[in-house]
Scaffold this motif. Structure first.
Motif: not given
Length: 225
Positions: A41, A45, A52-54, A56-57, A60
């Motif tokens: 993570t 980052y 965007a967060e989505g 990145l998720a 991961r």
């Protein structure tokens, strides 16, 4: 790495059960899962500030999946080192994705306890950064099921329903899946588990529907010109 921790990290519960309920690698697996997730993570980052967060998720999830972990374990030859019970040995446990993935997490946990955060970070970076770099290039292939949902919504199609069948003995299951959107059916996808088969079916459906979306958009652009 501490020899006792290494031995513990390689001890599967099936071996422990047959040898007087000795400690297993499950607690180390629990620790390793958290350590791996935190390191990956942070790397994502810092390395991909524009995602965007989505996204990145998704990256991961791809990198820390059981399939990815087992792939790393196979490259390292971990399967031949895992201490398994007779039942697991007879059913090919040394090459099972779930066992290899769990053992890899346990080894990361053992590294964390033996060498501290810095040692665990070096190990994870060495083994998993190449997977992260590759995953970052996959685009829609990072998560075919989510990508299919997006293209289906753009075309006004109903939500996807997956039809899955399974065959083979318990130790060697085969799954086949079809992605169904209304009256349209795409597949089959194949895999050693339901998720793999569904992802393959979703990939087939996405590629077909994305081509339709592109053709529709191109036609609309020509009409507007």
């Amino acid at each position: 790495m501490d020899a006792d921790l290494l031995d513990l990290a390689l001890t599967h519960r099936s071996f422990a059960y047959e040898n007087g309920q000795i400690p297993t690698n499950e607690r180390l697996e629990f620790l390793g899962d958290s350590v791996l997730g935190a390191i990956v993570t942070e790397h994502l980052y810092r390395t991909y500030p524009d995602l965007a967060e989505g996204q990145l998720a998704k990256l991961r999830a791809k990198v820390v999946s059981a399939v990815s972990l087992a792939g790393v374990a196979r490259k390292l030859g971990i399967g031949r080192l895992v201490k398994l019970g007779r039942g697991e040995i007879s059913t090919g446990g040394a090459n099972k994705t779930s066992i290899l993935a769990d053992t890899m997490e346990a080894l990361i946990g053992a590294t964390y306890l033996s060498s501290g955060p810095t040692g665990a970070e070096r190990l994870v970076h060495h083994l998993f950064v190449p997977l992260i770099d590759h995953a970052a290039t996959l685009g829609a292939g990072l998560d075919w099921k989510t990508s299919l949902q997006e293209v289906a919504a753009a075309l006004g199609l109903p939500a996807t329903v997956y039809q899955v069948t399974e065959s083979g003995p318990d130790h060697d299951k085969r799954f086949d899946a079809w992605a169904v959107l209304g009256e349209r059916r795409f597949g089959p996808g194949h895999g050693q588990n339901k998720k793999q088969a569904e992802q393959q079916a979703a990939a087939t459906a996405f590629k077909a529907l994305d081509a339709e979306r592109r053709a529709r958009d191109a036609e609309a652009s020509e009409q507007d010109a």
